[in-house]
Design a protein around this motif. Structure first.
Motif, PDB file in Angstrom:
ATOM      1  N   TYR A  13       0.838  -1.196   0.000  1.00 25.83           N
ATOM      2  CA  TYR A  13       0.000   0.000   0.000  1.00 25.83           C
ATOM      3  C   TYR A  13       0.875   1.248   0.000  1.00 25.83           C
ATOM      4  N   TRP A  14       0.304   2.310  -0.592  1.00 21.28           N
ATOM      5  CA  TRP A  14       0.941   3.614  -0.570  1.00 21.28           C
ATOM      6  C   TRP A  14      -0.120   4.622  -0.124  1.00 21.28           C
ATOM      7  N   LEU A  15       0.187   5.437   0.879  1.00 19.50           N
ATOM      8  CA  LEU A  15      -0.686   6.544   1.277  1.00 19.50           C
ATOM      9  C   LEU A  15      -0.041   7.815   0.716  1.00 19.50           C
ATOM     10  N   THR A  16      -0.821   8.602  -0.050  1.00 20.74           N
ATOM     11  CA  THR A  16      -0.235   9.817  -0.625  1.00 20.74           C
ATOM     12  C   THR A  16      -1.055  11.038  -0.196  1.00 20.74           C
ATOM     13  N   ASP A  17      -0.399  12.192  -0.183  1.00 22.32           N
ATOM     14  CA  ASP A  17      -1.112  13.425   0.178  1.00 22.32           C
ATOM     15  C   ASP A  17      -1.802  13.972  -1.072  1.00 22.32           C
ATOM     16  N   ASP A  18      -2.431  15.132  -0.954  1.00 21.95           N
ATOM     17  CA  ASP A  18      -3.267  15.579  -2.089  1.00 21.95           C
ATOM     18  C   ASP A  18      -2.435  16.094  -3.263  1.00 21.95           C
ATOM     19  N   ILE A  19      -1.087  16.167  -3.115  1.00 24.22           N
ATOM     20  CA  ILE A  19      -0.319  16.474  -4.329  1.00 24.22           C
ATOM     21  C   ILE A  19       0.469  15.241  -4.766  1.00 24.22           C
ATOM     22  N   GLY A  20       0.061  14.065  -4.230  1.00 28.96           N
ATOM     23  CA  GLY A  20       0.623  12.809  -4.730  1.00 28.96           C
ATOM     24  C   GLY A  20       1.939  12.394  -4.105  1.00 28.96           C
ATOM     25  N   GLN A  21       2.392  13.115  -3.088  1.00 31.10           N
ATOM     26  CA  GLN A  21       3.632  12.685  -2.419  1.00 31.10           C
ATOM     27  C   GLN A  21       3.327  11.498  -1.510  1.00 31.10           C
ATOM     28  N   ILE A  22       4.259  10.521  -1.453  1.00 30.35           N
ATOM     29  CA  ILE A  22       4.040   9.336  -0.624  1.00 30.35           C
ATOM     30  C   ILE A  22       4.277   9.707   0.840  1.00 30.35           C
ATOM     31  N   ILE A  23       3.237   9.491   1.680  1.00 26.00           N
ATOM     32  CA  ILE A  23       3.358   9.785   3.108  1.00 26.00           C
ATOM     33  C   ILE A  23       3.815   8.519   3.836  1.00 26.00           C
ATOM     34  N   SER A  24       3.279   7.365   3.388  1.00 30.95           N
ATOM     35  CA  SER A  24       3.581   6.106   4.080  1.00 30.95           C
ATOM     36  C   SER A  24       3.369   4.961   3.091  1.00 30.95           C
ATOM     37  N   HIS A  25       4.176   3.918   3.194  1.00 30.52           N
ATOM     38  CA  HIS A  25       3.954   2.756   2.311  1.00 30.52           C
ATOM     39  C   HIS A  25       4.554   1.523   2.968  1.00 30.52           C
ATOM     40  N   ASP A  26       4.029   0.352   2.579  1.00 30.20           N
ATOM     41  CA  ASP A  26       4.572  -0.882   3.159  1.00 30.20           C
ATOM     42  C   ASP A  26       4.255  -2.046   2.227  1.00 30.20           C
ATOM     43  N   ALA A  27       4.916  -3.167   2.445  1.00 31.86           N
ATOM     44  CA  ALA A  27       4.655  -4.395   1.685  1.00 31.86           C
ATOM     45  C   ALA A  27       4.707  -5.541   2.684  1.00 31.86           C
ATOM     46  N   THR A  28       3.651  -6.315   2.733  1.00 30.76           N
ATOM     47  CA  THR A  28       3.596  -7.406   3.723  1.00 30.76           C
ATOM     48  C   THR A  28       3.001  -8.654   3.089  1.00 30.76           C
ATOM     49  N   GLN A  29       3.546  -9.811   3.429  1.00 30.65           N
ATOM     50  CA  GLN A  29       2.958 -11.070   2.945  1.00 30.65           C
ATOM     51  C   GLN A  29       1.542 -11.191   3.498  1.00 30.65           C
ATOM     52  N   HIS A  30       0.588 -11.516   2.621  1.00 27.68           N
ATOM     53  CA  HIS A  30      -0.790 -11.621   3.113  1.00 27.68           C
ATOM     54  C   HIS A  30      -1.197 -13.068   3.385  1.00 27.68           C
ATOM     55  N   LEU A  31      -0.331 -14.019   3.010  1.00 32.95           N
ATOM     56  CA  LEU A  31      -0.586 -15.441   3.318  1.00 32.95           C
ATOM     57  C   LEU A  31      -1.997 -15.862   2.884  1.00 32.95           C
ATOM     58  N   GLN A  32      -2.402 -15.371   1.705  1.00 32.39           N
ATOM     59  CA  GLN A  32      -3.727 -15.669   1.114  1.00 32.39           C
ATOM     60  C   GLN A  32      -4.880 -15.244   2.030  1.00 32.39           C
ATOM     61  N   ALA A  33      -4.587 -14.288   2.945  1.00 34.60           N
ATOM     62  CA  ALA A  33      -5.659 -13.726   3.780  1.00 34.60           C
ATOM     63  C   ALA A  33      -5.546 -12.207   3.763  1.00 34.60           C
ATOM     64  N   PRO A  34      -5.702 -11.590   2.568  1.00 41.33           N
ATOM     65  CA  PRO A  34      -5.504 -10.141   2.464  1.00 41.33           C
ATOM     66  C   PRO A  34      -6.521  -9.333   3.260  1.00 41.33           C
ATOM     67  N   ALA A  35      -7.782  -9.817   3.348  1.00 42.47           N
ATOM     68  CA  ALA A  35      -8.816  -9.053   4.067  1.00 42.47           C
ATOM     69  C   ALA A  35      -8.448  -8.962   5.544  1.00 42.47           C
ATOM     70  N   GLU A  36      -7.959 -10.072   6.079  1.00 41.82           N
ATOM     71  CA  GLU A  36      -7.579 -10.076   7.500  1.00 41.82           C
ATOM     72  C   GLU A  36      -6.384  -9.144   7.720  1.00 41.82           C
TER      73      GLU A  36
END
Ligand SMILES: Nc1ncnc2c1ncn2[C@@H]1O[C@H](COP(=O)(O)OP(=O)(O)O)[C@@H](O)[C@H]1O
Ligand SMILES: CC(C)(COP(=O)(O)O)[C@@H](O)C(=O)NCCC(=O)O
Ligand SMILES: [K+]
Length: 241
Positions: A13-36
Motif C-alpha cells: 500500500y501507498w498513502l499519498t497526500d493531495d499532491i501525490g507525495q508518498i506519506i507512508s507505504h509498506d509491503a507485507t505477505q498476506h498469506l492468502q488472507a488479504p482481508a484479515e
C-alpha cells in the motif's frame, strides 16, 4: 489517497497526500488472507483519512469480495481497477479480459508514446511486457525463483533443498548451487534474451525480486518500486508529482 496492490504474495500500500507525495507505504505477505491483513491496517488508514482508495488485485473474485467487505467499514469510497481496452494512453494487442490488472497498471505507470519499453514484473510470477510507442505488443509469464524451486522439490526424488540464496549464475558444483544458479539463470537468461532481441527498448523493472534479478541483466535496468502506484494514480487521474 490510498493505493492498494494485492499481488499473489504481498499486499502493498501507498498513502499519498493531495499532491501525490508518498506519506507512508509498506509491503507485507498476506498469506492468502488479504482481508484479515487489511483489517489490521484500518486504524492506520483511518488516521490518515484518505478520501479515496484505488485497488489493483490479481487475487480473484472471492478474495476481492472479502477485501471489499473489510474496506466498506472505512466509509471511504474505493474502486478495483479493471483493464480498460479503450484506455486512451495505451492500446494493447493482449486479450483485455485476461490481462492481469497489475501488469496493465505497471505498464500504465511507465508508458511513454515516444519510447519503446520493456516492463518486467518480478513478483510471484515474472512478467515481461513489450510496449512500442504506447502500444502493448504482448508479453510473457513464468514462475519466479521460489515457485521454480518448489516445483523441483516436489517434482524430483533427490532434490530436497528448500533454502539457499539466489546470488550467482556461475555453474554450481553442489546440488544446492546447481539448483539455485540454474533457477536464477533461467530468469536472467529469459530477460537477457528478450533484451537482446529488443536492443532499442528501455528496460524497466518492478516487484520484490527486481534488485536480485537486475544485477545479472546484460544491460542497464531502471528499477521502479512504485511503478504500479504510478499506474493507479494515472488511471484515477491524480497525477503523482
Ligand atoms: N519481506 C518479504 N516477504 C516476502 N517476499 C519478499 C519480501 N521481501 C522481498 N520479497 C520478495 O518479493 C517477491 C514477491 O514480490 P511482490 O512484487 O510482492 O509479488 P506479488 O506482487 O506477486 O505479491 C518474493 O518472491 C520475495 O523474493
Ligand atoms: C501474471 C500474474 C499472476 C502476476 O501476478 P503477481 O506475480 O504480480 O502476483 C497476474 O498478472 C495475473 O494473474 N495475470 C492474469 C493472466 C494474464 O496476465 O494473462
Ligand atoms: K506484482
Amino acid at each position: 489517497m490510498l493505493w492498494l496492490d494485492l499481488g499473489n504474495t504481498r499486499l502493498k500500500y501507498w498513502l499519498t497526500d493531495d499532491i501525490g507525495q508518498i506519506i507512508s507505504h509498506d509491503a507485507t505477505q498476506h498469506l492468502q488472507a488479504p482481508a484479515e491483513l487489511l483489517m489490521g491496517l484500518t486504524d492506520r488508514f483511518e488516521r490518515y483519512a484518505p478520501d479515496f482508495i484505488g485497488i489493483s488485485s490479481v487475487l480473484g473474485d472471492e478474495l476481492n469480495a472479502k477485501v471489499s467487505k473489510t474496506l466498506s467499514r472505512l466509509n471511504i469510497p474505493f474502486e478495483f481497477v479493471h483493464v480498460d481496452a479503450e484506455y486512451p494512453l495505451m492500446r494493447s494487442a493482449y486479450d483485455a479480459n485476461q490481462l492481469g490488472c497489475d501488469r496493465w497498471l505497471q505498464m500504465l505507470g511507465a508508458v511513454d508514446k515516444t519510447k519503446r519499453q520493456c516492463v518486467i514484473g518480478c513478483g510471484t510470477a515474472v512478467t515481461i511486457d513489450l510496449i512500442d510507442h504506447a502500444t502493448h505488443l504482448g508479453g510473457y509469464i513464468f514462475p519466479n525463483i521460489y515457485l521454480q524451486r518448489e516445483s523441483l522439490f516436489s517434482g524430483t526424488k533427490q532434490i530436497t533443498i528448500s533454502n539457499g540464496t539466489f546470488d550467482s549464475i556461475t555453474q554450481g558444483t553442489t546440488t544446492q548451487d546447481a539448483v539455485h544458479r540454474g533457477i536464477l539463470l533461467s530468469i536472467v537468461g529469459a530477460v537477457n534474451e528478450i533484451s537482446n532481441r529488443h536492443p532499442n527498448f528501455e528496460l524497466i523493472m518492478t516487484g520484490g525480486d527486481a534488485q536480485m534479478i537486475a544485477q545479472h541483466v546484460n544491460r542497464s535496468v531502471r528499477i521502479r518500486d512504485d511503478l504500479l502506484l504510478n499506474g493507479l494514480a494515472r488511471y484515477f487521474d491524480h497525477s503523482k508529482k
